[in-house]
Write a protein that holds these residues in place. Structure first.
Motif, mmCIF file in Angstrom:
data_model
loop_
_atom_site.group_PDB
_atom_site.id
_atom_site.type_symbol
_atom_site.label_atom_id
_atom_site.label_comp_id
_atom_site.label_asym_id
_atom_site.label_seq_id
_atom_site.Cartn_x
_atom_site.Cartn_y
_atom_site.Cartn_z
ATOM 1 N N ALA A 102 -29.615 71.249 -31.136
ATOM 2 C CA ALA A 102 -29.869 70.196 -32.129
ATOM 3 C C ALA A 102 -30.844 69.224 -31.418
ATOM 4 C CB ALA A 102 -28.662 69.384 -32.460
ATOM 5 N N GLN A 103 -30.427 69.029 -30.141
ATOM 6 C CA GLN A 103 -31.632 68.225 -29.350
ATOM 7 C C GLN A 103 -32.964 68.739 -29.002
ATOM 8 O OE1 GLN A 103 -29.538 67.694 -25.713
ATOM 9 N NE2 GLN A 103 -27.852 66.549 -26.530
ATOM 10 N N GLY A 104 -32.883 70.080 -29.316
ATOM 11 C CA GLY A 104 -34.238 71.109 -29.202
ATOM 12 C C GLY A 104 -34.968 70.578 -30.565
ATOM 13 N N MET A 105 -34.243 70.528 -31.534
ATOM 14 C CA MET A 105 -34.836 70.492 -32.795
ATOM 15 C C MET A 105 -35.455 69.146 -33.067
ATOM 16 S SD MET A 105 -32.841 70.440 -36.672
ATOM 17 C CE MET A 105 -33.366 72.271 -37.112
ATOM 18 N N VAL A 106 -34.864 68.050 -32.516
ATOM 19 C CA VAL A 106 -35.292 66.836 -32.523
ATOM 20 C C VAL A 106 -36.605 66.736 -31.519
ATOM 21 C CG1 VAL A 106 -34.844 64.288 -31.983
ATOM 22 C CG2 VAL A 106 -33.186 65.602 -32.991
ATOM 23 N N ALA A 107 -36.614 67.227 -30.216
ATOM 24 C CA ALA A 107 -37.624 67.517 -29.397
ATOM 25 C C ALA A 107 -38.831 68.112 -30.141
ATOM 26 C CB ALA A 107 -37.197 68.130 -28.099
ATOM 27 N N VAL A 108 -38.562 69.234 -30.742
ATOM 28 C CA VAL A 108 -39.780 69.929 -31.389
ATOM 29 C C VAL A 108 -40.233 69.000 -32.299
ATOM 30 C CG1 VAL A 108 -40.208 71.781 -33.210
ATOM 31 C CG2 VAL A 108 -38.807 72.224 -31.143
ATOM 32 N N VAL A 132 -27.186 73.963 -36.684
ATOM 33 C CA VAL A 132 -28.302 73.023 -35.576
ATOM 34 C C VAL A 132 -28.761 72.096 -36.563
ATOM 35 C CG1 VAL A 132 -30.432 73.299 -34.445
ATOM 36 C CG2 VAL A 132 -28.985 75.334 -34.618
ATOM 37 N N GLY A 133 -29.113 71.992 -37.677
ATOM 38 C CA GLY A 133 -29.631 71.095 -38.580
ATOM 39 C C GLY A 133 -28.495 69.940 -38.880
ATOM 40 N N LEU A 134 -27.273 70.346 -38.967
ATOM 41 C CA LEU A 134 -26.316 69.112 -39.349
ATOM 42 C C LEU A 134 -26.128 68.492 -37.902
ATOM 43 C CD1 LEU A 134 -23.881 71.360 -41.354
ATOM 44 C CD2 LEU A 134 -24.625 69.355 -42.068
ATOM 45 N N THR A 135 -25.995 69.068 -36.843
ATOM 46 C CA THR A 135 -25.886 68.430 -35.636
ATOM 47 C C THR A 135 -27.033 67.460 -35.429
ATOM 48 O OG1 THR A 135 -24.459 70.411 -34.564
ATOM 49 C CG2 THR A 135 -25.406 68.683 -33.184
#
Length: 150
Positions: A102-108, A132-135
């Motif tokens: 999830a942190q990776g999603m925000v970082a992307v 991942v999206g929910l987190t």
């Protein structure tokens, strides 16, 4: 052999619907972004500055799963589909868990400037990517415009 060569060969050897072949012909960016020393693969369609969509895939899948869907949204949206850590062409992150993904999603989203426009990016998440999206929404929900789970 490059993945586009494989797609071209497959399309040429199959009796595929015209809409599918046309979708695969829509121009896209196929690149990597480095996040904390790890290469993350992504595909991008549409025009920067349009409302952003961030797409993520299911378990052991990859961003190319969206190659025949994203082009239909590309006229109106800035679309990024990326490979989760250790899947597709993205490198694995040591000790990768749900929070790390999830942190990776925000970082992307940060690295590709999806937060810089007037419209907050929406997440579209499929299967495993839904967790991942929910987190990510728990971690940084105020930065996103919503989450669609498929």
């Amino acid at each position: 052999m490059a993945s586009t060569d494989i797609v071209d060969q497959w399309a040429a050897s199959q009796d595929l619907p015209a809409w599918f072949v046309a979708a695969l012909d829509v121009p896209r960016e196929d690149s990597f972004v480095e996040i904390d020393g790890v290469k993350v693969h992504y595909l991008r369609w549409g025009k920067r500055g349009n409302p952003p969509l961030l797409l993520t895939h299911g378990f052991l899948a990859h961003a190319r799963c969206f190659a025949f869907i994203a082009p239909f949204l590309a006229e109106e949206y800035d679309i990024v589909a990326y490979d989760l850590a250790g899947m597709g062409e993205s490198e694995m992150v040591a000790g990768c868990d749900g929070d790390e993904r999830a942190q990776g999603m925000v970082a992307v989203a940060e690295a590709l400037d999806l937060f810089s426009g007037p419209v907050k990016p929406k997440i579209i998440a499929h299967s495993f990517g839904s967790g991942v999206g929910l987190t990510a929404m728990e971690l940084a929900g105020e930065r996103f415009g919503g989450l669609i789970i498929c």
